[in-house]
Design an enzyme around this catalytic site. Structure first.
Site, PDB file in Angstrom:
ATOM      1  N   CYS A 220      30.702  31.044  39.519  1.00  0.00           N
ATOM      2  CA  CYS A 220      30.225  30.065  40.064  1.00  0.00           C
ATOM      3  C   CYS A 220      28.540  30.141  39.747  1.00  0.00           C
ATOM      4  CB  CYS A 220      30.521  29.771  41.347  1.00  0.00           C
ATOM      5  SG  CYS A 220      30.129  28.132  42.109  1.00  0.00           S
TER       6      CYS A 220
ATOM      7  N   GLU B 228      38.661  33.568  42.748  1.00  0.00           N
ATOM      8  CA  GLU B 228      39.568  34.039  43.876  1.00  0.00           C
ATOM      9  C   GLU B 228      39.774  33.067  44.897  1.00  0.00           C
ATOM     10  OE1 GLU B 228      36.414  33.637  43.213  1.00  0.00           O
ATOM     11  OE2 GLU B 228      35.167  33.066  45.156  1.00  0.00           O
TER      12      GLU B 228
ATOM     13  N   HIS C 237      36.164  29.113  40.842  1.00  0.00           N
ATOM     14  CA  HIS C 237      36.309  30.317  41.791  1.00  0.00           C
ATOM     15  C   HIS C 237      37.880  31.066  41.585  1.00  0.00           C
ATOM     16  CE1 HIS C 237      32.585  30.186  44.323  1.00  0.00           C
ATOM     17  NE2 HIS C 237      32.616  28.899  43.934  1.00  0.00           N
TER      18      HIS C 237
END
Lengths: 218, 259
Positions: A84, A189, A187
């Site tokens: 990001c 994650e 992202h």
């Protein structure tokens, strides 16, 4: 390989790292959360996360000496992954913070999304990976759709540094890669199985590289 | 792509509804339920903390922490957020976003302060709206829809976005619990007025309702609680119906992750 690669996750207090750390650990990495350069010593790879403002992020990285961890890793071929804002910091500059130099590892600038759609882009979007990109996959969209939250996107000078693109009322760069330095605008994650799979591919590449390095006579 | 968001009501760290899933080891554990929704293809989750007592409130921070460690999709925590510090606590624990409702109406500066401190993308302003009886437009209600706030819902949404809200979670009090469908007129009016994403909430009953929230209401995301918790529809069924209705959704990866 009996033990996973050692990953330094840089903590410059610009985002919560819990999910990224847990995702890497789930995938077998040994994670060191590094608030200072010493804690990143000996890492096989460096993860540069980040949410927030380009200017504030660069200031905090410089104040803590963590900018040198990233540039030092890149200079010695240690894999770096920016996520990001962490990806945007890899470039030379950003329209979000005119005059503030970035890390300069990927030539180019960060520009506000050119779109007639709502900004920030908040949501899931499929990425078209460049064939051969080690981070990417050419599987179906269910395997390469990721979660984005951003208003700006990277514009590398060299088209060869673009690893993946997506479309949000116009094309934008979703992933960059130049040597061992890579970045993703989304992202991983927070991108469910597709995101974990991407981190898994990155860790595999790190492990291969780390094994290669130890086999190479110094 | 339009997001499909299950909403979980949580009281003292336990899921209040949503026990109709089979194969849950602990049907009351919000993290396990969240994980199930992730596997089923949910794009995001909202936890609504309905804990009444102050002492029970620490549980929501613990919930944020455990969810961030085990569930790899974005999640929002709402309910009972009263201050900048409340917001900081759940974000620091790992929540991606925080939803504020009554507190933002009482102190609109809260939206600005939190957007400046944490970024607009973290700040969701939740609005409970009800059609004005015998008049035009919609008014805002406080405290879970019991107390009129004396404000026009569309104007408040516009102000909240202008003050830095990253998203508007818009619940129709008229439709909530009715299963009559989302209030697409309300959604379309607010969506046209604000430049930030609008999440449709309240009224989901049939599969067709979800696509209508987008095609007629111009919503950017659809939220539902009981149709998912009661096992009426799965996330996959909702996504299939939306896709059939011409709405782009994230395709579900139904194979196990190979690590």
């Amino acid at each position: 390989m009996t033990e996973g690669p050692r990953v330094a996750v840089l903590d410059y207090k610009m985002s919560n790292l819990r999910s990224a750390v847990k995702a890497l650990e789930l995938l077998g990495a040994r994670v060191s959360v590094a608030e200072c350069p010493a804690k990143a010593d000996g890492a096989d790879a460096v993860l540069l996360p980040g949410v927030g403002h380009f200017d504030e992020a660069m200031r905090r990285l410089r104040d803590g000496g963590l900018d040198g961890v990233v540039t030092g890793a890149a200079a010695s071929g240690v894999p770096v992954l920016g996520i990001c804002l962490g990806m945007q910091l890899l470039l030379d500059s950003s329209e979000e913070a005119p005059g503030v130099p970035g890390l300069g590892l990927i030539p180019g600038a960060v520009r506000r999304l050119g779109t007639d759609r709502k900004i920030p882009q908040i949501g899931w979007n499929p990425v078209e990976w460049r064939p051969g990109s080690p981070l990417g996959t050419l599987e179906g969209p269910e395997r390469r759709t990721y979660y984005f939250v951003h208003s700006y996107a990277a514009r590398p000078d060299d088209p060869a540094d673009v690893a993946g693109t997506a479309d949000y009322g116009g094309p934008f760069v979703a992933a960059v890669a130049r040597g061992a330095v890579a970045g993703v605008q989304f992202h991983p994650e927070k991108s469910s199985r597709a995101g974990l799979a991407l981190l898994g591919r990155w860790l595999s590449a790190v492990a291969d590289g780390a094994a290669h390095t130890t086999e190479t006579p110094r | 792509m339009i997001r499909v968001i299950p909403c979980l009501d949580v009281n003292r760290g336990r899921v209040v509804k949503g026990v109709n899933f089979v194969d849950l080891r602990d049907a009351g554990d919000p993290v396990e339920l969240a994980s199930t929704y992730d596997r089923e293809g949910a794009d995001e989750l909202v936890f609504l903390d309905i804990t009444a007592s102050h002492e029970g409130r620490g549980t929501i921070v613990d919930l944020a922490r455990r969810t961030a460690e085990q569930v790899f999709i974005p999640f929002t925590i709402g309910g009972g957020i009263r201050s900048d510090d409340d917001m900081y606590a759940v974000l620091e624990a790992g929540a991606d976003k925080v939803a504020v409702n009554s507190a933002a109406l009482r102190d609109p500066g809260l939206v600005e302060r939190c957007a400046a401190r944490f970024g607009s993308q973290c700040v969701v302003v939740a609005i409970d709206a009800k059609a004005v009886e015998g008049g035009e437009g919609w008014e805002v209600f406080l405290n879970g829809g019991r107390v009129p706030a004396g404000r026009d819902a569309v104007e408040w949404a516009a102000e909240a976005a202008q003050r830095g809200a990253g998203e508007i979670l818009l619940t129709s009090m008229d439709r909530d619990g009715t299963k009559d469908g989302f209030d697409t007129a309300l959604l379309a009016t607010v969506s046209r007025r604000v430049g930030v994403p609008v999440i449709a909430s309240g009224g989901a009953g049939t599969l067709e309702h979800f696509a209508a929230a987008v095609t007629d209401g111009h919503a950017d995301a659809v939220l539902a609680a009981s149709v998912f918790h009661d096992g009426v529809y799965s996330v996959a069924q909702v996504k299939d119906a939306m896709a059939a209705g011409g709405v782009a959704v994230r395709p579900i990866d139904d194979e196990e992750l190979r690590i």
